[in-house]
Design a protein around this motif. Structure first.
Motif, mmCIF file in Angstrom:
data_model
loop_
_atom_site.group_PDB
_atom_site.id
_atom_site.type_symbol
_atom_site.label_atom_id
_atom_site.label_comp_id
_atom_site.label_asym_id
_atom_site.label_seq_id
_atom_site.Cartn_x
_atom_site.Cartn_y
_atom_site.Cartn_z
ATOM 1 N N ASN A 135 -20.884 -10.765 -10.543
ATOM 2 C CA ASN A 135 -19.437 -11.020 -10.569
ATOM 3 C C ASN A 135 -19.117 -12.309 -11.312
ATOM 4 O O ASN A 135 -18.119 -12.374 -12.038
ATOM 5 N N GLU A 179 -19.180 -11.698 -15.092
ATOM 6 C CA GLU A 179 -17.998 -11.013 -15.601
ATOM 7 C C GLU A 179 -16.761 -11.913 -15.606
ATOM 8 O O GLU A 179 -15.984 -11.900 -16.560
ATOM 9 N N ARG A 237 -17.118 -14.397 -18.462
ATOM 10 C CA ARG A 237 -16.881 -13.702 -19.739
ATOM 11 C C ARG A 237 -15.392 -13.434 -19.952
ATOM 12 O O ARG A 237 -14.883 -13.601 -21.059
ATOM 13 N N ARG A 238 -14.699 -13.013 -18.894
ATOM 14 C CA ARG A 238 -13.259 -12.754 -19.028
ATOM 15 C C ARG A 238 -12.495 -14.023 -19.385
ATOM 16 O O ARG A 238 -11.418 -13.954 -19.984
#
Length: 120
Positions: free
Chosen positions: A26, A29, A32-33
């Motif tokens: 998590n 991600e 990265r977002r």
């Protein structure tokens, strides 16, 4: 409010992340977002971006930052031992797991011998 130039500087971060279970996966991600590059390694090849810790280290630009999200104790010690042979002076290891403080002191000393920073 950031200028576009300041925002571009913020988004230039690159990070290695070891341990892509529920928390580490998590985190990868979410980071990265936010526009940052994360190269992840997990012993489960289905979760990994690279096949080994050596490949992870080779994929990062110096000075490298590697965030370790593996269980405390022997799993963390194993990762620290391997990273100490792969990273160079000026690189940094962040232990984001739940290691005991005495283990953190040991890891910091081991890595400091090679000029590698350690944050717990």
């Amino acid at each position: 409010m950031r200028t576009p130039e300041q925002q571009e500087e913020v988004n230039d971060m690159q990070l290695g992340l070891i341990g892509l279970g529920k928390m580490g996966g998590n985190m990868r991600e979410r980071i990265r977002r936010a526009g940052h590059e994360v190269i992840g390694y997990d012993r489960d090849p289905g979760l990994s971006d690279v096949a080994s810790l050596a490949e992870l280290a080779d994929s990062l630009t110096a000075p490298r930052v590697v965030w370790v999200m593996v269980p405390a104790g022997p799993p963390t010690q194993s990762v620290i031992d391997e990273l100490s042979g792969l990273l160079d002076a000026g690189d940094v290891v962040v232990d984001g797991g739940n290691s005991r403080w005495t283990d953190d002191e040991k890891h910091a000393a081991e890595l400091a011998e090679k000029g590698i920073g350690f944050v717990d």
